[in-house]
Write a protein that holds these residues in place. Structure first.
Motif, PDB file in Angstrom:
ATOM      1  N   GLY A   1       0.792  -1.222   0.000  1.00 26.91           N
ATOM      2  CA  GLY A   1       0.000   0.000   0.000  1.00 26.91           C
ATOM      3  C   GLY A   1       0.820   1.264   0.000  1.00 26.91           C
ATOM      4  N   THR A   2       2.148   1.164   0.048  1.00 25.29           N
ATOM      5  CA  THR A   2       2.969   2.362   0.156  1.00 25.29           C
ATOM      6  C   THR A   2       3.745   2.673  -1.116  1.00 25.29           C
ATOM      7  N   ALA A   3       3.927   1.697  -1.997  1.00 30.21           N
ATOM      8  CA  ALA A   3       4.670   1.947  -3.230  1.00 30.21           C
ATOM      9  C   ALA A   3       3.854   2.811  -4.178  1.00 30.21           C
ATOM     10  N   GLN A   4       4.562   3.563  -5.001  1.00 33.74           N
ATOM     11  CA  GLN A   4       3.885   4.243  -6.100  1.00 33.74           C
ATOM     12  C   GLN A   4       3.310   3.187  -7.036  1.00 33.74           C
ATOM     13  N   VAL A   5       2.119   3.402  -7.550  1.00 36.54           N
ATOM     14  CA  VAL A   5       1.456   2.419  -8.391  1.00 36.54           C
ATOM     15  C   VAL A   5       1.257   2.974  -9.791  1.00 36.54           C
ATOM     16  N   VAL A   6       1.655   2.184 -10.786  1.00 41.16           N
ATOM     17  CA  VAL A   6       1.302   2.436 -12.179  1.00 41.16           C
ATOM     18  C   VAL A   6       0.405   1.291 -12.611  1.00 41.16           C
ATOM     19  N   ARG A   7      -0.800   1.597 -13.045  1.00 38.77           N
ATOM     20  CA  ARG A   7      -1.736   0.557 -13.465  1.00 38.77           C
ATOM     21  C   ARG A   7      -1.674   0.390 -14.977  1.00 38.77           C
ATOM     22  N   VAL A   8      -1.622  -0.857 -15.421  1.00 43.65           N
ATOM     23  CA  VAL A   8      -1.633  -1.183 -16.846  1.00 43.65           C
ATOM     24  C   VAL A   8      -2.932  -1.925 -17.109  1.00 43.65           C
ATOM     25  N   VAL A   9      -3.783  -1.345 -17.958  1.00 38.68           N
ATOM     26  CA  VAL A   9      -5.134  -1.871 -18.126  1.00 38.68           C
ATOM     27  C   VAL A   9      -5.480  -1.953 -19.610  1.00 38.68           C
ATOM     28  N   ALA A  10      -6.521  -2.724 -19.909  1.00 34.37           N
ATOM     29  CA  ALA A  10      -7.066  -2.701 -21.260  1.00 34.37           C
ATOM     30  C   ALA A  10      -7.682  -1.332 -21.512  1.00 34.37           C
ATOM     31  N   GLY A  11      -7.590  -0.869 -22.747  1.00 29.26           N
ATOM     32  CA  GLY A  11      -7.983   0.496 -23.070  1.00 29.26           C
ATOM     33  C   GLY A  11      -9.356   0.898 -22.593  1.00 29.26           C
ATOM     34  N   GLU A  12     -10.314  -0.022 -22.697  1.00 29.60           N
ATOM     35  CA  GLU A  12     -11.681   0.322 -22.291  1.00 29.60           C
ATOM     36  C   GLU A  12     -11.802   0.527 -20.790  1.00 29.60           C
ATOM     37  N   ASP A  13     -10.786   0.097 -20.024  1.00 28.64           N
ATOM     38  CA  ASP A  13     -10.799   0.277 -18.572  1.00 28.64           C
ATOM     39  C   ASP A  13      -9.905   1.432 -18.129  1.00 28.64           C
ATOM     40  N   GLY A  14      -9.525   2.298 -19.071  1.00 30.49           N
ATOM     41  CA  GLY A  14      -8.583   3.364 -18.771  1.00 30.49           C
ATOM     42  C   GLY A  14      -9.036   4.318 -17.698  1.00 30.49           C
TER      43      GLY A  14
ATOM     44  N   VAL B   1      -2.049   5.664 -15.277  1.00 35.79           N
ATOM     45  CA  VAL B   1      -2.674   4.522 -15.937  1.00 35.79           C
ATOM     46  C   VAL B   1      -2.131   4.416 -17.359  1.00 35.79           C
ATOM     47  N   ILE B   2      -1.660   3.228 -17.715  1.00 38.04           N
ATOM     48  CA  ILE B   2      -1.285   2.922 -19.096  1.00 38.04           C
ATOM     49  C   ILE B   2      -2.440   2.150 -19.717  1.00 38.04           C
ATOM     50  N   ALA B   3      -3.022   2.689 -20.772  1.00 42.48           N
ATOM     51  CA  ALA B   3      -4.162   2.058 -21.432  1.00 42.48           C
ATOM     52  C   ALA B   3      -3.678   1.321 -22.674  1.00 42.48           C
ATOM     53  N   VAL B   4      -3.855   0.010 -22.689  1.00 42.58           N
ATOM     54  CA  VAL B   4      -3.360  -0.853 -23.765  1.00 42.58           C
ATOM     55  C   VAL B   4      -4.497  -1.122 -24.752  1.00 42.58           C
ATOM     56  N   ALA B   5      -4.220  -0.883 -26.027  1.00 43.51           N
ATOM     57  CA  ALA B   5      -5.244  -1.042 -27.067  1.00 43.51           C
ATOM     58  C   ALA B   5      -5.470  -2.515 -27.404  1.00 43.51           C
ATOM     59  N   PRO B   6      -6.604  -2.819 -28.034  1.00 44.58           N
ATOM     60  CA  PRO B   6      -6.970  -4.221 -28.294  1.00 44.58           C
ATOM     61  C   PRO B   6      -6.086  -4.904 -29.333  1.00 44.58           C
ATOM     62  N   VAL B   7      -6.101  -6.233 -29.264  1.00 46.52           N
ATOM     63  CA  VAL B   7      -5.461  -7.094 -30.263  1.00 46.52           C
ATOM     64  C   VAL B   7      -6.538  -8.012 -30.832  1.00 46.52           C
TER      65      VAL B   7
END
Length: 247
Positions: free
Chosen positions: A89-102, A110-116
């Protein structure tokens, strides 16, 4: 400094502003399919890029389906952990998600990843684990890295064949260059590689640098070898796999 495009704001932000601190990379892959697999791959590349800058990272992914984990292993995506224990709970967080969940809830970039989408036999988005796509997983990894993570990818048999051919050619070249006297990675090349991956994980840019090095007659073969081996710490394409193979 490695900068990523924050999908919440559309602005570039530092992936690890606290250099001495820990960045937790949380991959929200969701269910099965090529897009969740690309989410895990993007998180893996981010972790590798942070390592190359000297930053500390911790990759986590809740509720990974076993089939997706199997496919990720085949693509040389390193294991993810559940986010439990000290520091969760203390670390910096970068979230990597599917684009529709950006726009999903939570703090941090947040890194939004596009579909394949796979348009070959058995076409559709939900293709991976038992399919022919994983017959050559490093070719699949290369095909996915050849397109910016924020752009949609359409894969077919021709795309996969081109990726496999490109990969085989590079491996042959690397094995040949390895027989020449070693030379350090040229500083200008090292800077161009870092500039590419520091700019929102521009993997196509990294691949273009390698193509330029391979074609540049001013770069010694030993330096070409060291450049490709160095870049493969990020790409994980097994570029040195054929070292020692018979010509």
């Amino acid at each position: 400094m490695l900068r990523i495009l924050d999908a919440r704001t559309g602005e570039p932000v530092a992936a690890a502003p606290a250099r001495r601190g820990l960045t937790r990379i949380e991959a929200r892959a969701g269910g099965l399919g090529l897009t969740p697999l690309r989410v895990l791959l993007t998180a893996d590349v981010l972790a590798r890029a942070l390592e190359l800058t000297g930053a500390q990272s911790w990759t986590t992914a809740p509720r990974q389906p076993a089939e997706l984990r199997t496919a990720a292993n085949a693509l040389a995506v390193r294991p993810f952990e559940e986010a439990h224990g000290p520091g969760a709970g203390t670390a910096q967080v970068v979230r990597v998600v599917a684009g529709e969940d950006g726009g999903a809830g939570g703090e941090g970039p947040v890194i939004a990843v596009a579909p394949v989408v796979w348009t070959g036999p058995g076409s559709g988005e939900h293709a991976p684990a038992g399919s022919s796509l994983l017959a050559d997983p490093t070719a699949l990894r290369l095909a996915l890295l050849s397109v910016p993570y924020g752009q949609s990818v359409t894969l077919d048999e021709a795309t996969m064949a081109r990726a496999a051919e490109r990969l085989a050619g590079w491996r042959r070249d690397v094995a040949r260059w390895a027989r020449r006297p070693s030379r350090p990675v040229p500083e200008a090349v090292r800077a161009r590689l870092a500039e590419a991956w520091d700019e929102d994980l521009d993997m196509p840019g990294v691949l273009r640098v390698l193509e330029a090095v391979a074609a540049d007659p001013g770069v010694a073969d030993g330096a070409r070898f060291e450049t490709f081996a160095y870049a493969d710490r990020l790409l994980a394409l097994e570029l040195t796999r054929d070292l020692g193979a018979l010509a």
